[in-house]
Design a protein around this motif. Structure first.
Motif, short mmCIF file in Angstrom:
data_model
loop_
_atom_site.label_atom_id
_atom_site.label_comp_id
_atom_site.label_asym_id
_atom_site.label_seq_id
_atom_site.Cartn_x
_atom_site.Cartn_y
_atom_site.Cartn_z
N ALA A 380 0.84 -1.20 0.00
CA ALA A 380 0.00 0.00 0.00
C ALA A 380 0.87 1.25 0.00
CB ALA A 380 -0.94 -0.02 1.21
N TRP A 381 1.93 1.25 0.82
CA TRP A 381 2.83 2.41 0.83
C TRP A 381 3.44 2.62 -0.55
CZ3 TRP A 381 7.90 3.04 -0.57
CH2 TRP A 381 8.45 4.31 -0.31
N MET A 382 3.88 1.55 -1.17
CA MET A 382 4.54 1.64 -2.47
C MET A 382 3.59 2.24 -3.51
SD MET A 382 6.80 -1.44 -4.11
CE MET A 382 5.38 -2.45 -4.54
N ARG A 383 2.37 1.78 -3.52
CA ARG A 383 1.40 2.28 -4.50
C ARG A 383 0.97 3.71 -4.19
NH1 ARG A 383 -3.14 -2.27 -5.39
NH2 ARG A 383 -3.72 -0.77 -7.02
N ASP A 384 0.96 4.08 -2.91
CA ASP A 384 0.55 5.43 -2.53
C ASP A 384 1.67 6.46 -2.68
OD1 ASP A 384 -1.90 4.39 -1.88
OD2 ASP A 384 -1.53 4.34 0.29
N SER A 385 2.91 5.99 -2.89
CA SER A 385 4.06 6.90 -2.90
C SER A 385 4.47 7.33 -4.29
CB SER A 385 5.24 6.23 -2.19
OG SER A 385 4.94 6.01 -0.84
N VAL A 386 3.65 7.02 -5.28
CA VAL A 386 3.93 7.47 -6.65
C VAL A 386 3.75 8.98 -6.72
CG1 VAL A 386 3.07 7.39 -9.02
CG2 VAL A 386 3.33 5.27 -7.71
N GLY A 387 4.76 9.65 -7.25
CA GLY A 387 4.74 11.10 -7.30
C GLY A 387 4.00 11.65 -8.52
N ALA A 388 4.23 12.93 -8.78
CA ALA A 388 3.47 13.63 -9.81
C ALA A 388 3.69 13.05 -11.20
CB ALA A 388 3.86 15.11 -9.80
N HIS A 389 4.85 12.44 -11.43
CA HIS A 389 5.17 11.93 -12.76
C HIS A 389 4.92 10.43 -12.89
CE1 HIS A 389 6.76 15.87 -13.58
NE2 HIS A 389 7.55 15.78 -12.54
N GLY A 390 4.32 9.83 -11.85
CA GLY A 390 3.93 8.43 -11.95
C GLY A 390 4.94 7.43 -11.45
N PHE A 391 5.94 7.88 -10.68
CA PHE A 391 6.99 6.99 -10.20
C PHE A 391 7.26 7.23 -8.72
CE2 PHE A 391 7.71 7.76 -14.72
CZ PHE A 391 7.71 6.45 -15.20
N PRO A 425 11.81 16.77 -6.36
CA PRO A 425 11.82 15.34 -6.09
C PRO A 425 12.50 14.51 -7.17
CG PRO A 425 9.65 16.29 -5.68
CD PRO A 425 10.45 17.32 -6.40
N ILE A 426 13.21 13.47 -6.72
CA ILE A 426 13.98 12.59 -7.58
C ILE A 426 13.31 11.22 -7.63
CG2 ILE A 426 16.18 11.35 -7.81
CD1 ILE A 426 16.48 14.27 -8.51
N ALA A 427 13.16 10.69 -8.85
CA ALA A 427 12.62 9.33 -9.04
C ALA A 427 13.72 8.46 -9.63
CB ALA A 427 11.40 9.36 -9.95
N LEU A 428 14.43 7.71 -8.78
CA LEU A 428 15.56 6.90 -9.21
C LEU A 428 15.10 5.73 -10.09
CD1 LEU A 428 17.44 6.74 -5.81
CD2 LEU A 428 18.24 7.93 -7.86
N CYS A 429 15.93 5.41 -11.08
CA CYS A 429 15.54 4.33 -11.99
C CYS A 429 15.47 2.99 -11.27
CB CYS A 429 16.50 4.26 -13.18
SG CYS A 429 18.19 3.73 -12.81
N GLU A 430 16.49 2.69 -10.42
CA GLU A 430 16.52 1.35 -9.81
C GLU A 430 15.36 1.13 -8.86
OE1 GLU A 430 19.23 3.70 -6.93
OE2 GLU A 430 18.60 3.76 -9.03
N VAL A 431 14.86 2.22 -8.26
CA VAL A 431 13.73 2.08 -7.35
C VAL A 431 12.49 1.60 -8.10
CG1 VAL A 431 12.20 3.33 -5.77
CG2 VAL A 431 14.66 3.76 -5.73
N PHE A 468 7.69 3.37 -17.36
CA PHE A 468 9.16 3.38 -17.31
C PHE A 468 9.73 3.35 -18.72
CE2 PHE A 468 13.37 1.57 -17.00
CZ PHE A 468 13.90 2.17 -15.87
N ALA A 469 9.21 2.47 -19.55
CA ALA A 469 9.72 2.35 -20.92
C ALA A 469 9.53 3.65 -21.70
CB ALA A 469 9.01 1.20 -21.63
N GLU A 470 8.49 4.39 -21.39
CA GLU A 470 8.22 5.64 -22.10
C GLU A 470 9.05 6.81 -21.58
OE1 GLU A 470 4.08 6.07 -21.37
OE2 GLU A 470 3.45 4.64 -22.92
N LEU A 486 14.50 10.58 -12.91
CA LEU A 486 13.74 11.72 -13.40
C LEU A 486 13.85 12.82 -12.36
CD1 LEU A 486 10.42 10.14 -14.77
CD2 LEU A 486 12.65 10.34 -15.90
N ASP A 487 14.00 14.07 -12.83
CA ASP A 487 14.10 15.18 -11.88
C ASP A 487 12.72 15.73 -11.55
OD1 ASP A 487 13.32 16.75 -14.03
OD2 ASP A 487 15.06 18.06 -13.98
#
Length: 634
Positions: A380-391, A425-431, A468-470, A486-487
């Motif tokens: 639930a935390w993981m799904r709720d923690s998606v930021g403005a850009h979807g990650f 906010p930073i969305a790391l690729c490996e995460v 992610f692919a996009e 992503l920045d």
């Protein structure tokens, strides 16, 4: 005004049994470098210690130290010659063996004089110890701590009590003359060494800090040393032996559940529970042992977030980052972390990944079932923690927490190709790769235990993979690969880094994409020949001694090699393991936290990163990955 500098560690010797450690020079003398001392938990109890000797009536002199060795992680031996009491022949006949042994809360030193002389000789020994109660974080900053203390005589030593806290130590020295002289405690013996015989003296210091939030393990390590691969490189066996010994010495537990152990992150600074570090170390060890994984999962489950608290970064379902006895202040860095800190973006998906793998590796069914509520909250935390850009992304909301909250947590670790810093906010690729893998593994566990929601979680994962692919792939002169992050504006930060290797084996990339990424990582700009660089040599910010911008972290290389193995890219995994083994040999099989990213074609051995922790749990656990890769060949 002189700037404060973090102590260097690369030329120091440590014996350890978490949460206790003793640092010295290669002669066993304590105090010659800023890191030196005897520590228990987050406090240094002895700042310096010296050993001198003399004949029956001569002046005290320093032994002539000739060698040192590490019989085990807990024990270090130093050998010296005592030519001041020897005869006139050229062969040395009187030697001193100083053996230091560390256990939970105690350091014991045995001093043995051995003689080949034909007559008895009298040798006087004097040990001088300077008590101290400096916090570890102050030592790390290069500053001077509070050494105020009071002394009280005991039957065979002295009790040293900190003037400002409940911390105390007892220095015990049977058969010695014990005295307090100024700011030091002296221990003196007169040994009569028989002809062609030996005589010994012993002292120890027992330490107690009631504020300590961790404790040593209650038993032996739960794993067995594996049988090495027939015909394998002999360096692998030596590395495994040293690494597993270090991992055993890095085990800790929490006082309320001493049966559940986890790995301290590393010596000297991180003798405590770290979400990401403890999880990855247990995960890399999993081919040998599922019990450390199971206990680590339980420890972290008990500390899972239950509320929203910006001051600690706690959120419902989130797995914590770091546990300390008190507030952690880092002088000169502007960082102040609460005792229980949740500032990590990757520990929660990594917890789910480890649970899924441990369940498949033999973790008892009832133990897995007991953690399903934690799993559901983590998903639930993981799904709720998606930021403005979807990650999944992060940003420090306090102004004094960690500005970067992935494994590369230094302030300058997320760079554009020109060397400028990305803004959060930073969305790391490996995460995103961890989250995709965690979603699939978590959904399978929900199905297995008859819990609802598995299909919804798989749908969420599929959408994440498509986004992610996009969004993450970039084209640069080095080729096409996923951006490190992503920045804040959703732009792909275009540097080639080792982070992209963590995507291998997670399923978020196609097999063709995995092969493309692996090919870049074993290329000249990323592979140093001693392991994988954190940042490409083609990047503007590359520097081989940058903490996260060009150095080599052995655990990072191991994670990538492990991903290559899971993706079926055996040749590429073998290439990385070959570099890891070369580095392990150069560091006498106790691989540090990180080392320089210089090219192996230009130098004989990797340069140390002087402030790197050594041993480090996930660097030691990398040896298991090397064993796993080498054993994957038919």
């Amino acid at each position: 005004m002189t700037a404060l500098l973090q102590p260097f560690l690369s030329d120091r010797v440590v014996a350890l049994s978490a949460p206790t450690q003793a640092w010295s020079g290669t002669d066993g003398e304590v105090g010659g470098a800023a890191i030196d001392g005897i520590y228990h938990g987050d406090t240094r109890f002895v700042r310096s210690g010296s050993l001198r000797y003399a004949g029956a009536s001569g002046a005290l002199a320093e032994p002539e130290w000739v060698s040192w060795s590490l019989p085990s992680a807990e024990t270090v031996r130093f050998d010296a010659l005592l030519r001041g009491v020897d005869d006139e022949w050229p062969d040395p006949k009187v030697r001193l063996v100083r053996e230091r042994h560390v256990s939970d809360g105690q350091v014991t030193e045995t001093l043995t004089v051995r003689s080949h002389l034909t007559e008895q000789v009298t040798v006087r020994l004097k040990v001088t110890l300077a008590p101290d109660f400096s916090p570890l974080q102050i030592v790390k900053s290069g500053a001077t701590g509070d050494a105020s203390w009071d002394a009280e005589a005991t039957a065979s030593g002295v009790r040293i009590a900190h003037s400002a806290s409940a911390a105390a130590s007892v220095i015990d020295a049977p058969d010695a003359a014990v005295a307090v002289e100024g700011d030091a405690v002296t221990l003196s013996w007169r040994l009569r060494v028989p002809a062609r015989g030996a005589a010994s003296a012993r002292w120890d210091v027992a330490m107690d800090d009631p504020s300590l939030v961790v404790r040593g393990p209650s038993g032996a390590a739960p794993w067995d040393t594996p049988v090495t691969v027939p015909g394998a490189d002999p360096r692998l066996e030596r590395w495994l032996d040293r690494a597993l010994g270090d991992l055993s010495a890095l085990r800790l537990a929490l006082p309320d559940h001493p049966e559940d152990e986890f790995f301290a992150a590393g010596a000297p600074w991180f003798f405590t529970l770290f979400g990401r570090d403890s999880l990855w170390a247990a995960r890399l060890l999993l081919p040998l042992d599922a019990r450390m994984a199971a206990s680590t999962l339980r420890v972290l489950a008990r500390l899972q977030g239950t509320k929203n608290d910006p001051s600690t970064a706690e959120q419902p379902g989130k797995i914590m980052h770091e546990l300390r006895a008190g507030t952690l202040s880092m002088p000169g860095e502007g960082i102040e972390l609460p005792p229980l800190y949740y500032g990590t973006v990757d520990a929660t998906p990594l917890w789910i990944c480890l649970l899924a793998e441990a369940a498949d590796a033999g973790m008892p069914e009832d133990d897995v079932r007991a953690l399903v509520p934690t799993l559901e909250a983590a998903i639930a935390w993981m799904r709720d923690s998606v930021g403005a850009h979807g990650f999944l992304d992060y940003v420090d909301e306090t102004g004094h927490g960690l500005s970067n909250q992935g494994w590369k947590d230094s302030g300058d670790s997320i760079q554009w190709r020109d060397g400028s810093l990305a803004e959060g906010p930073i969305a790391l690729c490996e995460v995103q790769g961890y989250a995709y893998e965690a979603a699939l593994g978590g959904a399978a566990l929900l199905d297995r235990f008859g819990r609802p929601g598995g299909d919804d979680v798989r749908s969420w994962a599929a959408a994440l993979k498509e986004r992610f692919a996009e969004s993450y792939w970039v084209e640069t002169p080095e080729g096409r690969y996923p951006a490190i992050a992503l920045d804040r504006d959703g732009r792909a930060v275009d540097t080639l880094t080792s982070n992209v290797g963590h995507l291998l084996g997670t399923g978020i990339l196609s097999p063709e994409e995995e092969a493309r990424v692996a090919g870049l990582l074993v290329g000249d700009s990323m592979s140093s020949g001693f392991g994988l660089r954190t940042l490409s040599t083609e990047a503007g910010g590359y520097w081989p001694l940058s903490y996260h911008g060009g150095s080599v972290w052995t655990h990072d290389t191991a994670i990538v090699a492990r991903g290559m193995l899971r993706a079926g890219l055996i040749d590429e995994a073998e290439a990385l393991v070959a570099g890891m083994l070369t580095a392990a040999e150069a560091f006498e099989y106790r691989v540090p936290e990180l080392h320089a990213g210089d090219d192996a074609g230009a130098i004989e051995r990797p340069a140390p990163y002087p402030a790197a922790c050594r041993p480090q749990a996930w660097s030691a656990a990398a040896a298991v990955t090397a064993w796993e890769v080498r054993g994957s060949r038919p």
